[in-house]
Motif scaffolding. Structure first.
Motif, mmCIF file in Angstrom:
data_model
loop_
_atom_site.group_PDB
_atom_site.id
_atom_site.type_symbol
_atom_site.label_atom_id
_atom_site.label_comp_id
_atom_site.label_asym_id
_atom_site.label_seq_id
_atom_site.Cartn_x
_atom_site.Cartn_y
_atom_site.Cartn_z
ATOM 1 N N LYS A 22 0.826 -1.204 0.000
ATOM 2 C CA LYS A 22 0.000 0.000 0.000
ATOM 3 C C LYS A 22 0.863 1.257 0.000
ATOM 4 C CE LYS A 22 -3.089 2.690 2.871
ATOM 5 N NZ LYS A 22 -2.300 3.881 2.647
ATOM 6 N N LEU A 23 1.937 1.249 0.781
ATOM 7 C CA LEU A 23 2.819 2.414 0.798
ATOM 8 C C LEU A 23 3.477 2.640 -0.555
ATOM 9 C CD1 LEU A 23 4.657 2.219 4.248
ATOM 10 C CD2 LEU A 23 2.969 3.893 3.506
ATOM 11 N N MET A 24 3.905 1.555 -1.198
ATOM 12 C CA MET A 24 4.527 1.702 -2.520
ATOM 13 C C MET A 24 3.507 2.206 -3.547
ATOM 14 S SD MET A 24 7.232 -1.416 -2.895
ATOM 15 C CE MET A 24 6.029 -2.713 -2.835
ATOM 16 N N ARG A 25 2.286 1.705 -3.490
ATOM 17 C CA ARG A 25 1.243 2.153 -4.414
ATOM 18 C C ARG A 25 0.911 3.624 -4.184
ATOM 19 N NH1 ARG A 25 -4.205 -0.007 -2.916
ATOM 20 N NH2 ARG A 25 -3.994 1.796 -1.580
ATOM 21 N N ASP A 26 0.825 4.027 -2.913
ATOM 22 C CA ASP A 26 0.499 5.418 -2.602
ATOM 23 C C ASP A 26 1.598 6.375 -3.049
ATOM 24 O OD1 ASP A 26 -1.869 4.592 -1.541
ATOM 25 O OD2 ASP A 26 -1.258 4.806 0.560
ATOM 26 N N THR A 27 2.821 5.902 -3.142
ATOM 27 C CA THR A 27 3.909 6.745 -3.609
ATOM 28 C C THR A 27 3.667 7.186 -5.046
ATOM 29 O OG1 THR A 27 5.477 5.611 -2.166
ATOM 30 C CG2 THR A 27 6.399 6.848 -3.977
ATOM 31 N N PHE A 28 3.153 6.290 -5.880
ATOM 32 C CA PHE A 28 2.911 6.622 -7.277
ATOM 33 C C PHE A 28 1.762 7.607 -7.453
ATOM 34 C CE2 PHE A 28 5.056 2.470 -7.851
ATOM 35 C CZ PHE A 28 6.136 2.949 -8.592
ATOM 36 N N TYR A 29 0.813 7.615 -6.516
ATOM 37 C CA TYR A 29 -0.308 8.543 -6.598
ATOM 38 C C TYR A 29 -0.075 9.830 -5.803
ATOM 39 C CZ TYR A 29 -2.762 4.665 -8.708
ATOM 40 O OH TYR A 29 -3.124 3.639 -9.538
ATOM 41 N N GLY A 30 1.043 9.931 -5.129
ATOM 42 C CA GLY A 30 1.382 11.155 -4.410
ATOM 43 C C GLY A 30 0.652 11.344 -3.111
ATOM 44 N N ILE A 31 0.166 10.282 -2.499
ATOM 45 C CA ILE A 31 -0.508 10.401 -1.207
ATOM 46 C C ILE A 31 0.233 9.543 -0.194
ATOM 47 C CG2 ILE A 31 -2.786 10.903 -2.145
ATOM 48 C CD1 ILE A 31 -3.504 7.985 -1.826
ATOM 49 N N GLY A 32 0.000 9.792 1.070
ATOM 50 C CA GLY A 32 0.600 8.955 2.091
ATOM 51 C C GLY A 32 1.042 9.745 3.300
ATOM 52 N N PRO A 33 1.448 9.021 4.337
ATOM 53 C CA PRO A 33 1.810 9.674 5.596
ATOM 54 C C PRO A 33 3.187 10.335 5.579
ATOM 55 C CG PRO A 33 2.078 7.316 5.791
ATOM 56 C CD PRO A 33 1.468 7.573 4.443
ATOM 57 N N ILE A 34 4.051 9.987 4.627
ATOM 58 C CA ILE A 34 5.420 10.519 4.604
ATOM 59 C C ILE A 34 5.534 11.477 3.422
ATOM 60 C CG2 ILE A 34 7.857 9.918 4.470
ATOM 61 C CD1 ILE A 34 7.105 7.145 5.559
ATOM 62 N N ASP A 35 6.094 12.675 3.666
ATOM 63 C CA ASP A 35 6.211 13.678 2.605
ATOM 64 C C ASP A 35 7.306 13.345 1.593
ATOM 65 O OD1 ASP A 35 4.144 15.151 3.633
ATOM 66 O OD2 ASP A 35 5.454 16.360 4.908
ATOM 67 N N ILE A 36 8.341 12.652 2.015
ATOM 68 C CA ILE A 36 9.444 12.310 1.120
ATOM 69 C C ILE A 36 9.068 11.014 0.396
ATOM 70 C CG2 ILE A 36 11.908 11.831 0.989
ATOM 71 C CD1 ILE A 36 12.148 13.228 3.740
ATOM 72 N N SER A 37 8.803 11.104 -0.896
ATOM 73 C CA SER A 37 8.237 9.975 -1.630
ATOM 74 C C SER A 37 9.204 8.803 -1.749
ATOM 75 C CB SER A 37 7.762 10.419 -3.013
ATOM 76 O OG SER A 37 8.847 10.861 -3.783
ATOM 77 N N TRP A 38 10.486 9.058 -1.975
ATOM 78 C CA TRP A 38 11.425 7.941 -2.119
ATOM 79 C C TRP A 38 11.585 7.198 -0.804
ATOM 80 C CZ3 TRP A 38 15.723 7.729 0.898
ATOM 81 C CH2 TRP A 38 16.163 8.906 1.487
ATOM 82 N N LEU A 39 11.491 7.910 0.326
ATOM 83 C CA LEU A 39 11.584 7.256 1.631
ATOM 84 C C LEU A 39 10.343 6.404 1.888
ATOM 85 C CD1 LEU A 39 13.198 6.931 4.239
ATOM 86 C CD2 LEU A 39 11.965 8.913 5.135
ATOM 87 N N GLN A 40 9.176 6.902 1.489
ATOM 88 C CA GLN A 40 7.949 6.133 1.650
ATOM 89 C C GLN A 40 8.010 4.863 0.803
ATOM 90 O OE1 GLN A 40 4.330 8.350 1.226
ATOM 91 N NE2 GLN A 40 3.191 6.582 0.543
ATOM 92 N N PHE A 41 8.503 4.967 -0.422
ATOM 93 C CA PHE A 41 8.623 3.789 -1.278
ATOM 94 C C PHE A 41 9.617 2.800 -0.696
ATOM 95 C CE2 PHE A 41 10.199 1.285 -4.802
ATOM 96 C CZ PHE A 41 9.019 0.931 -5.442
ATOM 97 N N LEU A 42 10.738 3.284 -0.165
ATOM 98 C CA LEU A 42 11.757 2.411 0.416
ATOM 99 C C LEU A 42 11.222 1.677 1.643
ATOM 100 C CD1 LEU A 42 14.740 1.497 0.287
ATOM 101 C CD2 LEU A 42 15.250 3.377 1.842
ATOM 102 N N ILE A 43 10.519 2.378 2.507
ATOM 103 C CA ILE A 43 9.932 1.750 3.687
ATOM 104 C C ILE A 43 8.901 0.701 3.264
ATOM 105 C CG2 ILE A 43 8.452 2.160 5.698
ATOM 106 C CD1 ILE A 43 9.902 4.862 6.017
ATOM 107 N N GLY A 44 8.082 1.013 2.275
ATOM 108 C CA GLY A 44 7.102 0.058 1.774
ATOM 109 C C GLY A 44 7.754 -1.175 1.177
ATOM 110 N N PHE A 45 8.842 -0.964 0.430
ATOM 111 C CA PHE A 45 9.550 -2.094 -0.169
ATOM 112 C C PHE A 45 10.162 -2.995 0.900
ATOM 113 C CE2 PHE A 45 13.349 -4.020 -2.075
ATOM 114 C CZ PHE A 45 12.754 -4.710 -3.123
ATOM 115 N N ILE A 46 10.754 -2.380 1.920
ATOM 116 C CA ILE A 46 11.359 -3.157 3.011
ATOM 117 C C ILE A 46 10.290 -3.951 3.760
ATOM 118 C CG2 ILE A 46 12.525 -2.957 5.245
ATOM 119 C CD1 ILE A 46 14.141 -0.637 3.994
ATOM 120 N N LEU A 47 9.152 -3.326 4.053
ATOM 121 C CA LEU A 47 8.065 -4.036 4.743
ATOM 122 C C LEU A 47 7.543 -5.200 3.904
ATOM 123 C CD1 LEU A 47 6.021 -1.099 6.315
ATOM 124 C CD2 LEU A 47 7.454 -2.762 7.503
ATOM 125 N N MET A 48 7.430 -4.987 2.596
ATOM 126 C CA MET A 48 6.945 -6.055 1.732
ATOM 127 C C MET A 48 7.926 -7.226 1.690
ATOM 128 S SD MET A 48 6.360 -6.358 -2.341
ATOM 129 C CE MET A 48 8.105 -6.247 -2.483
#
Length: 80
Positions: A22-48
């Motif tokens: 969900k975090l990785m998907r939200d990165t592509f749509y520009g929404i989510g709890p973290i303002d830094i998009s690459w960090l949000q994608f990285l955290i999502g990838f690590i969790l997955m």
């Protein structure tokens, strides 16, 4: 009781992996709890990876324990 416990052990990493996706998907749509998009994608990838890896390791361990996976022929321990 053992099946219920195994289900609960697999449920938590499944939820973690789902949240990572969900975090990785939200990165592509520009929404989510973290303002830094690459960090949000990285955290999502690590969790997955952690969630899917735990589930895969659990299934592999269970199948080896039940003898469903044969030993490799090139393994020196299998020659004994």
């Amino acid at each position: 009781m053992a099946r219920l416990l195994a289900f609960l052990v697999l449920l938590i990493p499944g939820i973690i992996a789902g949240y990572g996706i969900k975090l990785m998907r939200d990165t592509f749509y520009g929404i989510g709890p973290i303002d830094i998009s690459w960090l949000q994608f990285l955290i999502g990838f690590i969790l997955m990876v952690v969630g899917v890896g735990f589930i895969a390791g659990f299934v592999l361990y269970r199948d080896r324990k039940k003898g469903k996976i044969p030993m490799k022929k090139d393994n020196p321990k299998s020659l004994k």
